[in-house]
Design an enzyme around this catalytic site. Structure first.
Site, PDB file in Angstrom:
ATOM      1  N   CYS A 158      13.690  10.502   7.060  1.00 55.96           N
ATOM      2  CA  CYS A 158      13.648  10.257   8.507  1.00 55.96           C
ATOM      3  C   CYS A 158      15.049  10.248   9.109  1.00 55.96           C
ATOM      4  O   CYS A 158      15.192  10.251  10.324  1.00 55.96           O
ATOM      5  CB  CYS A 158      12.906   8.969   8.802  1.00 55.96           C
ATOM      6  N   GLU A 171       9.872   1.276  10.700  1.00 57.44           N
ATOM      7  CA  GLU A 171      10.947   2.246  10.465  1.00 57.44           C
ATOM      8  C   GLU A 171      10.280   3.606  10.618  1.00 57.44           C
ATOM      9  O   GLU A 171       9.567   4.048   9.719  1.00 57.44           O
ATOM     10  CB  GLU A 171      11.515   1.980   9.063  1.00 57.44           C
ATOM     11  N   LYS A 181       0.866  -1.186   0.000  1.00 57.91           N
ATOM     12  CA  LYS A 181       0.000   0.000   0.000  1.00 57.91           C
ATOM     13  C   LYS A 181       0.899   1.232   0.000  1.00 57.91           C
ATOM     14  O   LYS A 181       1.430   1.633   1.037  1.00 57.91           O
ATOM     15  CB  LYS A 181      -0.927   0.028   1.215  1.00 57.91           C
ATOM     16  N   GLU A 197       9.993  16.274  14.876  1.00 55.35           N
ATOM     17  CA  GLU A 197      10.675  15.886  13.636  1.00 55.35           C
ATOM     18  C   GLU A 197      10.333  16.941  12.590  1.00 55.35           C
ATOM     19  O   GLU A 197       9.160  17.108  12.232  1.00 55.35           O
ATOM     20  CB  GLU A 197      10.211  14.493  13.187  1.00 55.35           C
TER      21      GLU A 197
HETATM   22  C1  SIN Z   1      13.556   7.298   5.003  1.00 51.36           C
HETATM   23  O1  SIN Z   1      13.551   8.505   5.065  1.00 51.36           O
HETATM   24  O2  SIN Z   1      12.585   6.647   5.406  1.00 51.36           O
HETATM   25  C2  SIN Z   1      14.708   6.508   4.433  1.00 51.36           C
HETATM   26  C3  SIN Z   1      15.875   7.292   4.083  1.00 51.36           C
HETATM   27  C4  SIN Z   1      17.044   6.452   3.579  1.00 51.36           C
HETATM   28  O3  SIN Z   1      16.931   5.267   3.270  1.00 51.36           O
HETATM   29  O4  SIN Z   1      18.112   7.022   3.521  1.00 51.36           O
END
Ligand code: SIN
Length: 483
Positions: free
Chosen positions: A289, A255, A179, A386
């Site tokens: 992230c 994650e 998804k 964040e």
């Molecule tokens: C992400 O922002 O979820 C992954 C970033 C990355 O793999 O460098």
């Protein structure tokens, strides 16, 4: 540009067929650069999600019993196709996500690298024989696929966050229902086109396009056929999905969000540290992230560092990602722009200095200028939340122990970075940071070969590396008696 339109699909992909929603509903996918409609895709719901799950279950019976070599061959084909059509895929990615074309090309290569890596790793999912506890018994383990996997993927990496999940899943012998995020389903559908070209059997990969993420998410997390959820996204949503998965005790990989510290010690090479911040803060306009969130600079080098950083940040060219030489594209939507705007207002109201940027860019729309905030402190939102955008907050510090404590004082624990030339400090600080990943004298840590993932509220599990495939395998213990 070759014909990218062959990869631009207006249908979802279930059981090897391109399908519409049962009720015919669609939703628009828009270009974040100008908010123009690119295309409409089916708005699938619970019923179609069940169909996708069932088709993955049917496909699983054959797929899991194929040899690892067979699965590796098909994955290698997929890998080669992704590289062959990298330009077309990157173009679609920039259209729907906004990141500069050069970064989109980088993402397609990064995404392909997971396919190649796991095609190879799938052939090495060894079990073991264990010295037995009894002379008439033999003790051994084998590894088996967990079964049907649901992958819920984000908009910031519309290709690579899918391949990082489906490649290990398929290599392990699992089948998947993906998804993708509502704002970026096109890159996911393009992967399905490649999968068809590679000859991956029907039902092995299914793509659910939807503008009803809660309804679809609820089915994926509650359906007992699905044995595993792999999610990349916010900590808030991750917690909801984990709760929903509890009822059927699914395996989960999460994650989630981060609040990455970037520490510049007084013995750092300042020019390299500036380069490191640019790489880790402004990639994808700050929307990753692992992007740097808080930049701690030693008081004795603060002025020099902030001067050099603003000089470099001032050079970043902002604009339509499709055009040459653009470093900063638009943010994903207006909500993101107003979130960043509020962060700047909150910080300035509490005494931060806007060193560069800050006010909304003259390009308007979803653009936010690369911004540096000086003298940021702990009570500001920008310090705690964040950011997911192009704001670089600078914080002064004086002592090593103090900065480690400040860096660790957050519920998050994904990526962290620091710059120092002192080797004893390199060890001390690497060990002292409560993070899943530490970049030392570099702002670039993402690679297929290393375990990507966080601790604390930043997640569970690891992606990429030799560990990534383990998330899609169960260990079965076999005890042979009566010998
Ligand atoms: C992400 O922002 O979820 C992954 C970033 C990355 O793999 O460098």
């Amino acid at each position: 540009m070759r014909d990218y339109k062959r990869f631009l699909k207006e249908k979802a992909y279930i059981n090897g067929k391109w399908v519409s929603a049962q009720n015919g509903k669609t939703f628009e996918v828009r270009n974040p650069f100008n908010n123009d409609k690119i295309i409409e895709v089916p708005d699938l719901g619970k019923e179609e999600t069940i169909q996708a799950i069932v088709s993955a279950k049917v496909a699983l019976e054959k797929w899991k019993n194929e040899t690892a070599e067979y699965r590796a061959r098909l994955l290698k084909k997929l890998f080669n196709l992704q590289l062959d059509f990298a330009d077309e895929l990157a173009y679609i990615l920039t259209l729907e996500q906004g990141k500069p074309l050069s970064e989109a090309q980088g993402e397609i290569k990064y995404g392909a690298s997971f396919i190649e890596w796991f095609a190879e790793e799938g052939r090495r999912t060894y079990g073991e024989t264990i010295p037995s506890n009894a002379s008439d018994k033999r003790v051994l383990t084998i590894k088996q696929p967990v079964g049907v996997v649901a992958a819920i993927t984000p908009w910031n990496f519309p290709n690579a966050m899918i391949t990082r999940k489906i490649a290990p899943a398929l290599a392990a012998g699992c089948t998947v229902v993906v998804k993708p995020a509502e704002s970026t389903p096109l890159s996911a559908l393009a992967i399905a086109v490649l999968a068809e070209m590679a000859g991956i059997p029907k039902g092995v990969i299914n793509i659910i396009t939807t503008n009803k993420p809660i309804e679809v998410g609820e089915e994926l997390t509650s359906n007992s056929i699905v044995k595993k959820i792999s999610f990349t996204g916010s900590t808030h949503v991750g917690k909801i999905l984990m709760k929903q998965c509890a009822e059927t005790v699914k395996k989960v990989s999460m994650e989630l969000g981060g609040n990455a510290p970037f520490i510049v010690f007084n013995d750092a090479d300042i020019d390299s540290a500036v380069e490191g911040v640019i790489a880790s803060k402004f990639r994808n306009s700050g929307q990753t992230c692992v992007c740097t969130n808080r930049i701690f600079v030693h008081d004795s080098i603060y002025d020099e560092f902030s001067y050099k950083l603003s000089k470099e940040v001032g050079k970043l060219k902002i604009g339509n990602g499709i055009e040459q030489g653009i470093a900063i594209g638009p943010l994903i939507n207006e909500k993101a722009v107003s979130f960043l705007n509020n962060l700047v207002e909150d910080a300035s109201g509490k005494g931060a200095e806007v060193i560069i940027g800050g006010n909304l860019n003259k390009l308007g729309g979803n653009f936010f200028p690369p911004t540096i905030l000086g003298n940021v402190s702990e009570e500001m939102d920008v310090y705690n939340k964040e950011i997911f955008g192009s704001i670089a907050p600078l914080i002064r510090f004086t002592k090593e122990e103090e900065v480690i404590a400040m860096a660790n004082n957050t519920p998050y624990g994904l990526a962290s970075y620091f710059f120092s030339k002192d080797y004893a400090r390199v060890w001390r600080v690497s060990e002292g940071l409560d993070y899943g990943m530490v970049g030392v004298n570099t702002g670039k840590i993402s690679t297929t070969v290393a375990p990507f993932g966080g601790v604390k509220e930043s997640g569970i599990g690891r992606e990429g590396s030799k560990y990534g495939i383990e998330e899609y395998l169960e260990i079965k213990y076999i005890c042979i008696g009566g010998l």
